[in-house]
Design a protein around this motif. Structure first.
Motif, PDB file in Angstrom:
ATOM      1  N   ALA A  56       0.844  -1.191   0.000  1.00  0.00           N
ATOM      2  CA  ALA A  56       0.000   0.000   0.000  1.00  0.00           C
ATOM      3  C   ALA A  56       0.882   1.244   0.000  1.00  0.00           C
ATOM      4  CB  ALA A  56      -0.919  -0.008   1.214  1.00  0.00           C
ATOM      5  N   LYS A  57       0.565   2.203  -0.862  1.00  0.00           N
ATOM      6  CA  LYS A  57       1.414   3.394  -1.020  1.00  0.00           C
ATOM      7  C   LYS A  57       0.645   4.667  -0.662  1.00  0.00           C
ATOM      8  CE  LYS A  57       5.112   2.932  -2.788  1.00  0.00           C
ATOM      9  NZ  LYS A  57       6.455   2.699  -2.217  1.00  0.00           N
ATOM     10  N   ASP A  58       0.224   5.440  -1.665  1.00  0.00           N
ATOM     11  CA  ASP A  58      -0.476   6.700  -1.398  1.00  0.00           C
ATOM     12  C   ASP A  58      -1.895   6.444  -0.902  1.00  0.00           C
ATOM     13  OD1 ASP A  58       1.540   8.633  -2.474  1.00  0.00           O
ATOM     14  OD2 ASP A  58       1.164   7.530  -4.327  1.00  0.00           O
ATOM     15  N   VAL A  59      -2.380   7.360  -0.050  1.00  0.00           N
ATOM     16  CA  VAL A  59      -3.756   7.282   0.417  1.00  0.00           C
ATOM     17  C   VAL A  59      -4.360   8.686   0.406  1.00  0.00           C
ATOM     18  CG1 VAL A  59      -2.965   7.354   2.834  1.00  0.00           C
ATOM     19  CG2 VAL A  59      -5.319   6.653   2.302  1.00  0.00           C
ATOM     20  N   ILE A  60      -5.561   8.796  -0.141  1.00  0.00           N
ATOM     21  CA  ILE A  60      -6.332  10.041  -0.129  1.00  0.00           C
ATOM     22  C   ILE A  60      -7.748   9.691   0.300  1.00  0.00           C
ATOM     23  CG2 ILE A  60      -7.341  11.880  -1.547  1.00  0.00           C
ATOM     24  CD1 ILE A  60      -4.848  11.833  -3.265  1.00  0.00           C
ATOM     25  N   VAL A  61      -8.315  10.500   1.193  1.00  0.00           N
ATOM     26  CA  VAL A  61      -9.676  10.264   1.673  1.00  0.00           C
ATOM     27  C   VAL A  61     -10.579  11.382   1.185  1.00  0.00           C
ATOM     28  CG1 VAL A  61     -11.134  10.006   3.710  1.00  0.00           C
ATOM     29  CG2 VAL A  61      -8.838   9.015   3.695  1.00  0.00           C
ATOM     30  N   VAL A  62     -11.684  11.003   0.550  1.00  0.00           N
ATOM     31  CA  VAL A  62     -12.708  11.946   0.112  1.00  0.00           C
ATOM     32  C   VAL A  62     -14.035  11.437   0.653  1.00  0.00           C
ATOM     33  CG1 VAL A  62     -13.896  13.016  -1.840  1.00  0.00           C
ATOM     34  CG2 VAL A  62     -11.442  12.569  -1.979  1.00  0.00           C
ATOM     35  N   GLY A  63     -14.664  12.228   1.509  1.00  0.00           N
ATOM     36  CA  GLY A  63     -15.906  11.780   2.122  1.00  0.00           C
ATOM     37  C   GLY A  63     -15.677  10.555   2.979  1.00  0.00           C
ATOM     38  N   ASN A  64     -16.444   9.512   2.719  1.00  0.00           N
ATOM     39  CA  ASN A  64     -16.353   8.279   3.517  1.00  0.00           C
ATOM     40  C   ASN A  64     -15.529   7.190   2.843  1.00  0.00           C
ATOM     41  OD1 ASN A  64     -17.999   9.203   5.689  1.00  0.00           O
ATOM     42  ND2 ASN A  64     -19.824   8.821   4.450  1.00  0.00           N
ATOM     43  N   TYR A  65     -14.670   7.600   1.884  1.00  0.00           N
ATOM     44  CA  TYR A  65     -13.926   6.597   1.129  1.00  0.00           C
ATOM     45  C   TYR A  65     -12.430   6.926   1.092  1.00  0.00           C
ATOM     46  CZ  TYR A  65     -18.649   5.404  -0.213  1.00  0.00           C
ATOM     47  OH  TYR A  65     -19.966   5.057  -0.168  1.00  0.00           O
ATOM     48  N   ALA A  66     -11.631   5.892   1.295  1.00  0.00           N
ATOM     49  CA  ALA A  66     -10.179   6.020   1.207  1.00  0.00           C
ATOM     50  C   ALA A  66      -9.709   5.366  -0.084  1.00  0.00           C
ATOM     51  CB  ALA A  66      -9.509   5.351   2.413  1.00  0.00           C
ATOM     52  N   TYR A  67      -8.934   6.112  -0.853  1.00  0.00           N
ATOM     53  CA  TYR A  67      -8.393   5.635  -2.123  1.00  0.00           C
ATOM     54  C   TYR A  67      -6.918   5.328  -1.899  1.00  0.00           C
ATOM     55  CZ  TYR A  67     -12.675   7.871  -3.758  1.00  0.00           C
ATOM     56  OH  TYR A  67     -13.994   8.250  -3.926  1.00  0.00           O
ATOM     57  N   VAL A  68      -6.509   4.106  -2.201  1.00  0.00           N
ATOM     58  CA  VAL A  68      -5.153   3.658  -1.900  1.00  0.00           C
ATOM     59  C   VAL A  68      -4.510   3.070  -3.143  1.00  0.00           C
ATOM     60  CG1 VAL A  68      -3.740   2.099  -0.493  1.00  0.00           C
ATOM     61  CG2 VAL A  68      -5.766   3.188   0.504  1.00  0.00           C
ATOM     62  N   THR A  69      -3.324   3.551  -3.491  1.00  0.00           N
ATOM     63  CA  THR A  69      -2.575   2.923  -4.584  1.00  0.00           C
ATOM     64  C   THR A  69      -1.781   1.754  -4.013  1.00  0.00           C
ATOM     65  OG1 THR A  69      -0.703   4.446  -4.291  1.00  0.00           O
ATOM     66  CG2 THR A  69      -2.389   5.045  -5.920  1.00  0.00           C
ATOM     67  N   VAL A  70      -1.596   0.733  -4.849  1.00  0.00           N
ATOM     68  CA  VAL A  70      -0.916  -0.482  -4.393  1.00  0.00           C
ATOM     69  C   VAL A  70       0.124  -0.892  -5.431  1.00  0.00           C
ATOM     70  CG1 VAL A  70      -1.195  -2.876  -3.656  1.00  0.00           C
ATOM     71  CG2 VAL A  70      -3.014  -1.209  -3.190  1.00  0.00           C
ATOM     72  N   SER A  71       1.363  -1.058  -4.987  1.00  0.00           N
ATOM     73  CA  SER A  71       2.437  -1.505  -5.871  1.00  0.00           C
ATOM     74  C   SER A  71       2.497  -3.024  -5.919  1.00  0.00           C
ATOM     75  CB  SER A  71       3.787  -0.966  -5.375  1.00  0.00           C
ATOM     76  OG  SER A  71       3.841   0.437  -5.478  1.00  0.00           O
ATOM     77  N   GLU A  72       3.095  -3.538  -7.000  1.00  0.00           N
ATOM     78  CA  GLU A  72       3.312  -4.982  -7.154  1.00  0.00           C
ATOM     79  C   GLU A  72       2.003  -5.769  -7.024  1.00  0.00           C
ATOM     80  OE1 GLU A  72       5.527  -3.451  -4.559  1.00  0.00           O
ATOM     81  OE2 GLU A  72       6.554  -2.754  -6.355  1.00  0.00           O
ATOM     82  N   SER A  73       0.963  -5.270  -7.633  1.00  0.00           N
ATOM     83  CA  SER A  73      -0.328  -5.944  -7.596  1.00  0.00           C
ATOM     84  C   SER A  73      -1.097  -5.601  -8.866  1.00  0.00           C
ATOM     85  CB  SER A  73      -1.142  -5.498  -6.368  1.00  0.00           C
ATOM     86  OG  SER A  73      -2.476  -5.957  -6.447  1.00  0.00           O
ATOM     87  N   VAL A  74      -1.905  -6.536  -9.341  1.00  0.00           N
ATOM     88  CA  VAL A  74      -2.764  -6.207 -10.482  1.00  0.00           C
ATOM     89  C   VAL A  74      -3.872  -5.255 -10.055  1.00  0.00           C
ATOM     90  CG1 VAL A  74      -2.326  -8.323 -11.768  1.00  0.00           C
ATOM     91  CG2 VAL A  74      -4.165  -8.267 -10.081  1.00  0.00           C
ATOM     92  N   PHE A  75      -4.130  -5.185  -8.760  1.00  0.00           N
ATOM     93  CA  PHE A  75      -5.170  -4.309  -8.235  1.00  0.00           C
ATOM     94  C   PHE A  75      -4.516  -3.007  -7.767  1.00  0.00           C
ATOM     95  CE2 PHE A  75      -6.230  -8.785  -7.087  1.00  0.00           C
ATOM     96  CZ  PHE A  75      -7.147  -8.997  -8.104  1.00  0.00           C
ATOM     97  N   GLY A  76      -4.100  -2.189  -8.746  1.00  0.00           N
ATOM     98  CA  GLY A  76      -3.247  -1.042  -8.452  1.00  0.00           C
ATOM     99  C   GLY A  76      -3.908   0.108  -7.730  1.00  0.00           C
ATOM    100  N   LEU A  77      -5.243   0.200  -7.790  1.00  0.00           N
ATOM    101  CA  LEU A  77      -5.988   1.186  -7.020  1.00  0.00           C
ATOM    102  C   LEU A  77      -7.092   0.462  -6.282  1.00  0.00           C
ATOM    103  CD1 LEU A  77      -6.593   4.230  -6.351  1.00  0.00           C
ATOM    104  CD2 LEU A  77      -8.326   4.088  -8.146  1.00  0.00           C
ATOM    105  N   GLN A  78      -7.234   0.751  -4.990  1.00  0.00           N
ATOM    106  CA  GLN A  78      -8.263   0.101  -4.195  1.00  0.00           C
ATOM    107  C   GLN A  78      -9.012   1.149  -3.383  1.00  0.00           C
ATOM    108  OE1 GLN A  78      -6.636  -3.392  -2.148  1.00  0.00           O
ATOM    109  NE2 GLN A  78      -5.248  -3.759  -3.871  1.00  0.00           N
TER     110      GLN A  78
END
Length: 219
Positions: free
Chosen positions: A69-91
């Motif tokens: 897990a790398k960068d994290v930004i929160v907007v409202g009730n949701y946290a957006y997280v970038t992920v390295s070394e994964s096919v699921f690069g944004l969660q």
């Protein structure tokens, strides 16, 4: 996580929050009295109402416990997280209940690349992220992801548009008024401006070579 008092001269530490284990933290974001940090394959949430003594609220792993897990930004009730070394690069995580966050969405992106910057618009409907190249298999680039769907059922998010940075490995991104995104990094053209007016076809509209490279941007 260290909390610094900016009203003193020089600045001084006022408190800290220690994530369990010896994994380094990668990202930090604060919304109101709640802090969010990434470390290893987890998102950690903590209460910073008492700045001298933050307390743990909850934490959650990345999809399948994979990647970093790398960068994290929160907007409202949701946290957006970038992920390295994964096919699921944004969660995307629902953090309405910070003591029990849940994973609700992910974007399928190229495998084994390193996340290198994140920007989310004020409505939480678009996420913009950059990835470095991965052993030459996949080009470094900039991605626009539609994050409008906040269904509680775990689902995939569509990638709207992509842009290859042509030899530059991104280190940071920002999106500015006028439908422009800025990507900075090392190698190639280190500062690139992208016209995102047509989301499906982002195009370069300016740039600058800097032999020293760049590691971050806030525009």
């Amino acid at each position: 996580v260290v909390i610094v008092n900016l009203t003193t001269n020089p600045y001084s530490e006022i408190g800290q929050y220690d994530i369990s284990g010896n994994t380094d933290a990668n990202g930090i974001f604060v919304s109101g009295n709640t802090g969010y940090a990434t470390a290893g394959n987890r998102l950690y949430i903590f209460n910073v109402t008492n700045k001298s003594s933050p307390t743990a609220l909850g934490n959650i792993s990345t999809f399948g416990g994979l990647g970093t897990a790398k960068d994290v930004i929160v907007v409202g009730n949701y946290a957006y997280v970038t992920v390295s070394e994964s096919v699921f690069g944004l969660q995307v995580f629902n953090v309405t209940n910070p003591s029990s966050p849940t994973l609700i969405a992910y974007a399928n992106l190229n495998f084994l690349q390193t996340a290198a910057g994140l920007f989310v618009n004020s409505t939480g409907t678009r996420a913009y992220m950059a990835l470095t190249s991965s052993f030459g298999f996949f080009p470094a680039g900039f991605y626009i992801i539609n994050t409008s769907n906040k269904s509680s059922v775990l689902h995939s998010l569509p990638t709207i548009g992509t842009y290859a940075t042509n030899g530059m490995n991104p280190k940071g991104i920002s999106v500015v008024p006028g439908n422009k995104a800025i990507v900075v990094g090392t190698g190639g053209e280190e500062y690139q401006v992208i016209d995102i007016s047509t989301e499906t076809s982002p195009v370069r509209c300016g740039g600058l070579n800097d032999p020293n490279g760049a590691t971050s941007i806030n525009a």
